[in-house]
Write a protein that holds these residues in place. Structure first.
Motif: not given
Lengths: 113, 113
Positions: A32-39, A41-44, B90-92, B103-111
């Motif tokens: 089980l995980y905890w991730y943080k997302q700042e405005p 930004a991606g998931l940390q 969309y997050l990778c 570990y996540f990337g910053p994402g691509t915002r698709l509109t």
């Protein structure tokens, strides 16, 4: 089934402790995980806990796991304004061949100065 | 070292057009994941690649979505005949095959307009 629930919003004062709660339904989840997302930004990844543990501490973060009740919590000690973000809990169901994450709805933590 | 990178960071497209989103995982990571984050659905798993194994496509919402991973590294997510409900971030993510830390990337915002 797989379902993760969190409260939507938490407001605390700077310096206080924050406790963010999460419930999950898949008893086969091994991690089980905890991730943080700042405005914007991606998931940390903040921390994660193996299901045979009931507590994990990492600096200001303490994770508590009640496997019987399928309840997970994240405590942030001495909360700072920089901790303001959305916090997601996630489970990784152990029955599948992949490590896909099932995320909760996220809790918005607002830290008041 | 370098984290997960994604391109483009933003993409605006007209309904009915095809789009390609790119992900460069952390060097040496054998597992790669795509997720989607939208207001209505939260964070959803889409697809998972691990080494040379067949991908887990169980999260793809329709046959308009496909993904490939070339040479065990870079991945491309393709959405054909885009619809407005495809609008999302969309997050990778990538991980070492033997660990559970994604570990996540910053994402691509698709509109989709």
């Amino acid at each position: 089934g797989e379902d993760v629930e969190q409260s939507l919003f938490l407001s605390v004062r700077e310096g206080d402790s924050s406790v963010i709660n999460c419930t999950y339904t898949d008893s086969s989840s091994t991690y089980l995980y905890w991730y943080k997302q700042e405005p914007g930004a991606g998931l940390q990844l903040l921390t994660y806990i193996f299901s045979n543990m009931d507590m994990k501490q990492d600096q200001r973060l303490t994770v508590l796991l009640n496997k019987k009740d399928k309840h997970l919590s994240l405590r942030i000690a001495d909360t700072q304004t920089g901790d303001s973000a959305i916090y997601f809990c996630a489970e990784s169901p152990g029955g599948g061949a992949t490590n896909k994450l099932i995320f909760g709805t996220g809790t918005l933590l607002a830290v008041q100065p | 070292g370098a984290g997960v990178s994604q391109s483009p960071s933003n993409k605006v497209t007209e309904k009915g057009k095809d789009v390609e989103l790119r992900c460069d995982p952390i060097s040496g990571h054998t597992a790669l994941y795509w997720y989607r984050q939208s207001l209505g659905q939260g964070l959803e798993f889409l697809i998972y690649f691990q080494g040379n194994s067949a991908p887990d496509k169980s999260g793809l919402p329709s046959d308009r979505f496909s993904a490939e991973r070339t040479g065990g590294s870079v991945s491309t997510l393709t959405i054909q005949r885009t619809q407005q409900e495809d609008s999302a971030v969309y997050l990778c993510a990538s991980s070492l095959g033997t660990t559970r830390e994604q570990y996540f990337g910053p994402g691509t915002r698709l509109t989709v307009t």
